[in-house]
Design an enzyme around this catalytic site. Structure first.
Site, PDB file in Angstrom:
ATOM      1  CB  THR A   1       3.117   0.163   6.922  1.00 32.23           C
ATOM      2  OG1 THR A   1       1.748  -0.014   7.337  1.00 32.23           O
ATOM      3  CG2 THR A   1       3.997  -0.146   8.114  1.00 32.23           C
ATOM      4  CB  ILE A   2      -0.633   4.416   7.242  1.00 31.04           C
ATOM      5  CG1 ILE A   2      -1.659   3.321   6.903  1.00 31.04           C
ATOM      6  CG2 ILE A   2      -0.312   5.245   6.018  1.00 31.04           C
ATOM      7  CD1 ILE A   2      -3.053   3.880   6.613  1.00 31.04           C
ATOM      8  CG  ASP A   3      -1.492  -0.658   8.805  1.00 24.56           C
ATOM      9  OD1 ASP A   3      -2.191   0.341   8.557  1.00 24.56           O
ATOM     10  OD2 ASP A   3      -1.682  -1.767   8.268  1.00 24.56           O
TER      11      ASP A   3
ATOM     12  NE  ARG B   1     -26.455  11.275  11.397  1.00 22.91           N
ATOM     13  CZ  ARG B   1     -27.590  10.951  12.023  1.00 22.91           C
ATOM     14  NH1 ARG B   1     -27.628   9.911  12.843  1.00 22.91           N
ATOM     15  NH2 ARG B   1     -28.696  11.659  11.824  1.00 22.91           N
TER      16      ARG B   1
ATOM     17  N   GLY C   1       0.830  -1.216   0.000  1.00 23.68           N
ATOM     18  CA  GLY C   1       0.000   0.000   0.000  1.00 23.68           C
ATOM     19  C   GLY C   1       0.856   1.254   0.000  1.00 23.68           C
TER      20      GLY C   1
ATOM     21  NE  ARG D   1      -2.700   3.183   1.206  1.00 27.70           N
ATOM     22  CZ  ARG D   1      -3.276   2.070   0.762  1.00 27.70           C
ATOM     23  NH1 ARG D   1      -3.699   1.171   1.629  1.00 27.70           N
ATOM     24  NH2 ARG D   1      -3.400   1.838  -0.501  1.00 27.70           N
TER      25      ARG D   1
ATOM     26  N   GLY E   1       6.282  -2.891   3.560  1.00 30.90           N
ATOM     27  CA  GLY E   1       5.902  -3.287   4.910  1.00 30.90           C
ATOM     28  C   GLY E   1       6.230  -4.760   5.100  1.00 30.90           C
TER      29      GLY E   1
HETATM   30  O1  F6P Z   1      -1.505  -1.801   5.318  1.00 33.62           O
HETATM   31  C1  F6P Z   1      -1.894  -0.537   4.962  1.00 33.62           C
HETATM   32  C2  F6P Z   1      -3.379  -0.468   4.749  1.00 33.62           C
HETATM   33  O2  F6P Z   1      -3.677   0.886   4.441  1.00 33.62           O
HETATM   34  C3  F6P Z   1      -4.225  -0.952   5.918  1.00 33.62           C
HETATM   35  O3  F6P Z   1      -4.295  -0.002   6.942  1.00 33.62           O
HETATM   36  C4  F6P Z   1      -5.523  -1.254   5.211  1.00 33.62           C
HETATM   37  O4  F6P Z   1      -6.237  -2.270   5.900  1.00 33.62           O
HETATM   38  C5  F6P Z   1      -5.092  -1.754   3.880  1.00 33.62           C
HETATM   39  O5  F6P Z   1      -3.803  -1.245   3.639  1.00 33.62           O
HETATM   40  C6  F6P Z   1      -6.009  -1.331   2.739  1.00 33.62           C
HETATM   41  O6  F6P Z   1      -5.608  -1.938   1.568  1.00 33.62           O
HETATM   42  P1  F6P Z   1      -6.160  -1.523   0.128  1.00 33.62           P
HETATM   43  O7  F6P Z   1      -5.381  -0.331  -0.330  1.00 33.62           O
HETATM   44  O8  F6P Z   1      -5.918  -2.710  -0.702  1.00 33.62           O
HETATM   45  O9  F6P Z   1      -7.611  -1.195   0.283  1.00 33.62           O
END
Ligand code: F6P
Length: 356
Positions: free
Chosen positions: A136-138, A274, A10, A283, A112
């Protein structure tokens, strides 16, 4: 020396800062950097889809650009490459052949956990030199305090809370914000603290609706007319099931737990709820200075590792220093939020409900 560089998995903010830094540092050594397009997909093409990177990527506006100018992919594992007839084929030898065709002395792979596992196996079996840069943003890559893209994602999620707060207060609502984080709750807890959330749910801490409802009720009793709830996408239902969405083509991704939590909370408290799903907004966008800085540090260090002949290693940030660690120690050791660690202690100290 010709060094290849690719982005894999990603995308996130700060990737272009890495590419720029690597090209500048390599240039100072008299080397050429070859940008490989779409991760390993570029190496599977014949001729490889790649080009020598020049002044176009060294300008300072590269620091501001979100995404990756090289393109990326988070599918198409060369060891199990999806073929048009639905079968999977091992095309790993073609990747190594692509590296040879480009005449690369080393490849810098920006990825990642998942990408690193594949790239490392490709390098070992295909006999090419690899240096990794964590992104990775994670922020769940082991042995680095932070990965590229995380800081910008946290800033974006915290800003979303800033924007939700006034509308929540105006309408006396409970606002649920679902943020990304495939296995870990780093974005959720950091943004929740920075954005003044009342509740943060992360996959590392089991939760109950009763506990969250109690917090919302306590706020109400104290005279507060709204509440902000952050939920990491990897939080399971109360029964422990992951909440997924199926995209066109059958790809499954985490998503929807914000609505699950919102519905349960509305039922339990009678509050008007909501739900906002922040998604890929986390991202994209302009990298904040922290990601530009770290990207620059990592890009330079990766080229320095190649110069020293140190391969099969990942660049990392540790204790105010840029270091490098063997891939062996990184792979399969994801860094999750420590339920006893500083973020959780801080959240609890602030009175944030963690759902337990
Ligand atoms: O691993 C990075 C990430 O942005 C996760 O936070 C998320 O679950 C996933 O990728 C989303 O993936 P995609 O871009 O395939 O929707």
């Amino acid at each position: 020396m010709r060094v290849g560089i690719l982005t894999s998995g990603g995308d996130c903010a700060g990737l272009n800062a890495i590419i720029r830094a690597a090209v500048l540092r390599a240039g100072s050594l008299g080397w050429t950097v070859v940008g490989i397009r779409q991760g390993t997909l570029g190496l599977l093409r014949d001729p490889p889809d790649a080009e020598e990177l020049g002044p176009g990527v060294t300008a300072s506006d590269m620091l501001l650009k979100g995404g990756t100018v090289l393109g990326t992919t988070n599918h198409g594992d060369p060891f199990a490459f999806p073929m048009p007839d639905g079968s999977k084929r091992n095309r790993s030898a073609e990747v190594a052949a692509g590296v040879r065709k480009l005449g690369l002395g080393a490849v810098i792979g920006i990825g990642g956990d998942g990408s690193f596992a594949i790239l490392r196996r490709l390098a070992q079996e295909g006999g090419f030199n690899l240096v990794g840069i964590p992104k990775t943003i994670d922020n769940d890559v082991g042995l680095t305090e932070t990965a590229i893209g995380y800081a910008t994602a946290v800033a974006t999620a915290a800003e979303a809370l800033d924007r939700l707060q006034p509308t929540a207060a105006s309408h006396s609502r409970v606002m649920v914000l679902e943020v990304m984080g495939r296995d870990a709750g780093h974005i959720a807890i950091a943004a929740g603290i920075a954005g003044g959330a009342d509740v943060v749910l992360i996959p590392e801490i089991p939760w109950t609706v009763a506990s969250v409802a109690q917090k919302v009720e306590a706020l109400r009793q104290a005279g507060r007319n709204f509440a902000l709830v952050v939920v990491a996408e990897a939080v399971p239902t109360e029964q422990g099931a992951p909440v997924m969405v199926e995209h066109l083509g059958g790809q499954k991704r985490l998503g929807g737990v914000g609505h699950y939590v919102g519905t349960r909370l509305a039922e339990a408290t009678g509050a008007e709820v909501r739900v906002t799903v922040l998604g890929h907004v986390q991202r994209g966008g302009t990298p904040i200075a922290a990601d530009r800085l770290l990207g620059s540090v990592f890009g330079v260090h990766a080229v320095d590792l190649v110069a020293e002949g140190k391969f099969d290693r990942m660049v990392a940030w540790w204790n105010r220093e840029v270091i490098d660690v063997p891939f062996d120690l990184v792979l399969d050791r994801p860094k999750l939020v420590d339920p006893q660690g500083p973020m959780v202690r801080t959240a609890r100290g602030l009175g944030i409900c963690l759902g337990d």
